[in-house]
Design a protein around this motif. Structure first.
Motif, short mmCIF file in Angstrom:
data_model
loop_
_atom_site.label_atom_id
_atom_site.label_comp_id
_atom_site.label_asym_id
_atom_site.label_seq_id
_atom_site.Cartn_x
_atom_site.Cartn_y
_atom_site.Cartn_z
N LEU A 36 0.82 -1.22 0.00
CA LEU A 36 0.00 0.00 0.00
C LEU A 36 0.85 1.26 0.00
N PRO A 37 1.72 1.47 0.99
CA PRO A 37 2.50 2.71 0.96
C PRO A 37 3.56 2.74 -0.13
N THR A 38 4.14 1.59 -0.46
CA THR A 38 5.22 1.59 -1.46
C THR A 38 4.68 1.80 -2.87
N VAL A 39 3.63 1.09 -3.22
CA VAL A 39 3.01 1.32 -4.53
C VAL A 39 2.44 2.72 -4.59
N GLY A 40 1.89 3.18 -3.46
CA GLY A 40 1.39 4.56 -3.42
C GLY A 40 2.49 5.56 -3.73
N ALA A 41 3.65 5.39 -3.09
CA ALA A 41 4.77 6.29 -3.35
C ALA A 41 5.23 6.18 -4.80
N ALA A 42 5.24 4.97 -5.31
CA ALA A 42 5.71 4.75 -6.68
C ALA A 42 4.83 5.46 -7.70
N VAL A 43 3.51 5.34 -7.54
CA VAL A 43 2.64 5.95 -8.55
C VAL A 43 2.61 7.48 -8.41
N VAL A 44 2.87 7.99 -7.22
CA VAL A 44 3.00 9.45 -7.09
C VAL A 44 4.22 9.92 -7.88
N ILE A 45 5.33 9.23 -7.74
CA ILE A 45 6.55 9.59 -8.48
C ILE A 45 6.29 9.52 -9.98
N VAL A 46 5.58 8.48 -10.41
CA VAL A 46 5.33 8.28 -11.83
C VAL A 46 4.42 9.36 -12.39
N GLY A 47 3.33 9.67 -11.65
CA GLY A 47 2.30 10.51 -12.23
C GLY A 47 2.34 11.98 -11.91
N ALA A 48 3.05 12.36 -10.83
CA ALA A 48 2.93 13.74 -10.35
C ALA A 48 3.36 14.77 -11.39
N VAL A 49 4.52 14.57 -12.02
CA VAL A 49 5.02 15.56 -12.97
C VAL A 49 4.15 15.60 -14.22
N ARG A 50 3.81 14.43 -14.76
CA ARG A 50 3.00 14.36 -15.97
C ARG A 50 1.62 14.95 -15.75
N ALA A 51 1.08 14.78 -14.52
CA ALA A 51 -0.26 15.29 -14.23
C ALA A 51 -0.29 16.80 -14.15
N GLY A 52 0.84 17.42 -13.86
CA GLY A 52 0.89 18.86 -13.76
C GLY A 52 0.01 19.40 -12.66
N ARG A 53 -0.73 20.47 -12.94
CA ARG A 53 -1.57 21.10 -11.93
C ARG A 53 -2.75 20.22 -11.53
N ALA A 54 -3.08 19.24 -12.36
CA ALA A 54 -4.19 18.35 -12.02
C ALA A 54 -3.80 17.32 -10.97
N GLY A 55 -2.50 17.17 -10.74
CA GLY A 55 -2.03 16.19 -9.77
C GLY A 55 -1.58 16.83 -8.48
N PRO A 56 -0.98 16.05 -7.59
CA PRO A 56 -0.57 16.57 -6.28
C PRO A 56 0.75 17.31 -6.30
N ALA A 57 1.40 17.44 -7.48
CA ALA A 57 2.71 18.07 -7.53
C ALA A 57 2.65 19.52 -7.05
N ALA A 58 1.56 20.23 -7.38
CA ALA A 58 1.45 21.62 -6.95
C ALA A 58 1.40 21.73 -5.44
N LEU A 59 0.67 20.80 -4.81
CA LEU A 59 0.59 20.80 -3.35
C LEU A 59 1.93 20.39 -2.73
N LEU A 60 2.51 19.33 -3.26
CA LEU A 60 3.78 18.85 -2.72
C LEU A 60 4.91 19.83 -2.97
N GLY A 61 4.77 20.65 -4.00
CA GLY A 61 5.83 21.59 -4.34
C GLY A 61 5.71 22.95 -3.67
N LEU A 62 4.73 23.11 -2.80
CA LEU A 62 4.62 24.39 -2.09
C LEU A 62 5.85 24.65 -1.25
N GLY A 63 6.19 25.94 -1.12
CA GLY A 63 7.40 26.30 -0.40
C GLY A 63 7.49 25.72 1.00
N PRO A 64 6.47 25.87 1.86
CA PRO A 64 6.56 25.32 3.21
C PRO A 64 6.71 23.80 3.24
N VAL A 65 6.01 23.13 2.32
CA VAL A 65 6.12 21.67 2.26
C VAL A 65 7.52 21.26 1.85
#
Length: 714
Positions: A277-306
């Motif tokens: 669960l956590p490992t596949v979860g981490a893997a698919v975030v790495i795979v999809g975050a950049v390609r998803a752009g603003r539609a994905g969690p990259a914007a949230l994860l890339g916030l300055g405080p985070v």
């Protein structure tokens, strides 16, 4: 587009802010899980997220180097790891020794010194795995460096993975791999499969049989790092997915990680297949975050405080645990609010370490132009930490000796301290000081100071019955019925002792009685397993304790056959039963436990064996030697109310009541004579942890046990 990136600040950096954000998520999960397990019981899955990230980043760095130069430089790779990880780790190790010396009880000093050595050499996970199967260490306080186990796993991966890459790519240059990238990926994936698949299978198998050991060993965790590595290898192919699919994957990955953190707890059989669960979860975030752009969690994860939290995640991970351990040692069990406040305070040393240790060394030009200088720095950091850990042993030198107890039975009798005295005077040892009527005897009243304590609290963990050194106790995974014999080995009078470790701590007393009466005493003991004809759960409550069930079946066959004893002495923790995938709790659980114990005891009594049940002892709510070593002038802090301490064994009293042929012996008045259970009675330390008698104190109970057995045998 390649998913693999360089480290922040590296040459031609392809830094991904979402990865930094994922580090922040992982470390927050770990910290919250440690500080507030009631709120986030599965926070430990943050470590698994770290493993996937590490496998991804390290493999990406190595592949980039391979494509750019046609080779992998082990010197440069290990130099980067050394200057990135070892200075901060070494600093926290040395500071942890200072914190131990100033704040932790002396009983922990020697073990902490060895923990520093193991952590400095990055083998702490194997040390903890060994301790996890050592039942004698199960109730001891957590190490101030316990969190270094995950760093050890990563460092061991860093050691072998570049070597495997070199082996897989042997015979080809970088240009050749660029011309045939598919062949390179195929080879690398094959290499990963060779490492990852057996590791995953072993993780599932070992987690089922021994989850405590499976949690720490490297072999059950390599597949998690290999999963991250596989994403780096497949980066180009994976980055071509549609944006909508990438967004769905990335958000579902976050959901899997959070779900694992919320749904898992300390009873979850982990890692095993549930670590998917956590490992596949981490893997698919790495795979999809950049390609998803603003539609994905990259914007949230890339916030300055985070990202700021992610940047200091390594130092934050290093600092938070020692501070929590120290706070707990000084103030007792921490409330959730207090523990979270301590964790928040760890941000201060983490930021200072990041700014003045991590960053300056990582960016130093000297190490960029001379990788060997970084290796020397890393070796120096390791050497200083290991040397400090070894030298710390001098703080407890010479080590205290295990007490030697006289062979003769101590006499009943004793003196009573003057009224109102808070200092226990020397007199008859241990329970002998309580006289013939121990209940309410002033000699058993908790006091602040005593003239001397035997055994020395520093040696209490080793003050155990002979059966441990002689390997007379079946381990958790062992269903073999092991026996050891004492007393007059040629005697026709045979007394058997059966049960778990709470039967084992009666061995010194029963040995003395057997020697005095010229009996032959035979032990039948198994870790965390009572003599019971029923489905006992594993200690974590996750499944039936199969080896205990098998051990009981074989033991009943022996005791009713050729090895039938004259007297069967039983003692154990009060267990609950396991049925329909869960432990039976509440009033129904107590009722079923009482019925099953009564039925089991009566069945053996019906064969003509005299059955004696020794009621389980009072439980203290702290590690007694740890507490005593810390409060030598305030021993009254190391006590528990009698009614609370005895409550766990009430079902045993109910089970023995009215059971034909079953006799209950209750010696607890001589263990907890007053309204609070003292840590020291008659100058003898009563407990060697929270719920086991020291062999020394058990030996002073021998006359009382002898008299009670005599009444049964009349």
């Amino acid at each position: 587009m390649n998913l693999a990136v360089r480290e922040r600040g590296g040459v031609r950096s392809g830094f991904r802010g979402d990865i930094e954000g994922m580090r922040a998520l992982a470390v927050v999960l770990v910290l919250a899980g440690h500080a507030a397990p009631a709120l986030l019981p599965g926070g430990y899955v943050g470590v698994d997220v770290f493993f996937v990230i590490s496998g991804f980043l390290i493999t990406g760095l190595l592949l980039t180097e391979l494509e750019r130069t046609g080779r992998i430089s082990l010197v440069e790779f290990y130099a980067r790891r050394a200057r990135r990880l070892l200075p901060a780790a070494g600093l926290v190790l040395v500071v942890s020794l200072l914190l131990t010396f100033v704040f932790l009880p002396k009983i922990r000093w020697a073990a902490t010194g060895w923990d520093v050595v193991a952590s400095g050499l990055y083998v702490m996970n194997w040390r903890l795995a060994e301790r996890s199967v050592d039942y004698l260490a199960a109730n001891q306080a957590a190490s101030i460096l316990q969190h270094y186990w995950s760093l050890a796993v990563e460092e061991q991966f860093y050691l072998i993975w570049p070597l495997l890459l070199i082996l897989v790519t042997l015979g080809r240059r970088g240009r050749a791999w660029r011309a045939r990238p598919g062949v390179l990926r195929a080879r690398l994936l094959l290499g990963l499969a060779v490492v990852g698949v057996p590791s995953f299978v072993w993780s599932v198998l070992l987690t089922q049989n021994d989850p405590a050991q499976a949690y720490f060993v490297t072999t059950t965790r390599l597949w998690e790092l290999a999963l991250g590595a596989a994403i780096a290898v497949l980066g180009v192919s994976l980055s071509r997915m549609p944006t909508a699919v990438a967004a769905m994957l990335a958000w579902s990955g976050i959901a899997l990680i959070v779900a694992a953190a919320v749904l898992f707890d300390e009873t979850t059989r982990f890692p095993g297949y549930l670590a998917l669960l956590p490992t596949v979860g981490a893997a698919v975030v790495i795979v999809g975050a950049v390609r998803a752009g603003r539609a994905g969690p990259a914007a949230l994860l890339g916030l300055g405080p985070v990202r700021a939290v992610g940047a200091i995640s390594y130092s934050l991970y290093l600092w938070h645990w020692p501070l929590l351990v120290v706070a707990k040692a000084r103030f007792g069990e921490l409330s959730t609010v207090t523990a979270l406040a301590v964790t928040l305070f760890s941000v201060i040393p983490a930021v200072l370490t990041y700014r003045y240790v991590e960053n300056p060394l990582r960016r130093a030009q000297l190490f960029t132009f001379d990788p060997r200088a970084a290796l020397k720095l890393g070796a120096a950091c390791t050497g200083v930490a290991v040397a400090a850990g070894l030298m710390f042993q001098l703080t407890v030198w010479p080590p205290p000796q295990k007490p030697v107890v006289p062979a003769a039975l101590p006499a009943l009798g004793g003196s009573t301290p003057p009224p109102g005295s808070l200092v226990q005077q020397q007199g008859p040892p241990g329970a002998a000081a309580l006289g013939r009527e121990p209940l309410g005897n002033a000699a058993g009243r908790p006091v602040d100071r005593v003239d001397s304590i035997v055994p020395d609290p520093l040696a209490a963990y080793d003050d155990v019955p002979d059966v441990y050194a002689q390997q007379c106790i079946s381990a958790r995974a062992d269903s073999t019925v092991r026996t050891c014999s004492y007393g007059d080995l040629g005697s026709d009078m045979v007394v058997a002792l059966a049960g778990d470790s709470h039967a084992a701590h009666w061995v010194p007393a029963l040995q003395a009685v057997a020697n005095a009466n010229r009996w032959r005493m035979v032990t039948y003991l198994k870790t965390e397993c009572p003599y019971l004809d029923g489905p006992v759960p594993l200690p974590d409550g996750s499944a039936v304790y199969d080896s205990c069930v098998d051990w009981n079946s074989e033991l009943r066959r022996k005791l009713t056959g050729a090895d039938k004893p004259d007297v069967l002495v039983l003692s154990n923790v009060t267990y609950r039963l396991y049925e329909n995938g869960q432990v039976i709790m509440g009033d129904e659980g107590v009722r079923r436990t009482v019925e099953t114990f009564r039925k089991t005891w009566t069945e053996i009594a019906d064969t003509g064996v005299k059955v004696v049940v020794i009621r389980d002892i009072p439980y203290q709510d702290m590690d007694v030697p740890d507490c005593v070593s810390q409060h030598t002038r305030r021993l009254t802090r190391c006590t528990t109310p009698r009614h609370e301490a005895l409550s766990r064994s009430e079902p045993q009293v109910q089970a023995a009541s009215g059971a034909p042929g079953v006799h209950l012996i209750d010696l607890n008045d001589a263990i907890c004579p007053t309204d609070r259970c003292a840590a020291v009675i008659g100058g003898v330390l009563v407990y060697r942890d929270t719920s086991h008698l020291t062999a020394t104190y058990a030996r002073t109970l021998a006359p009382r046990l002898r008299d009670k057995l005599a009444e049964v045998l009349e």
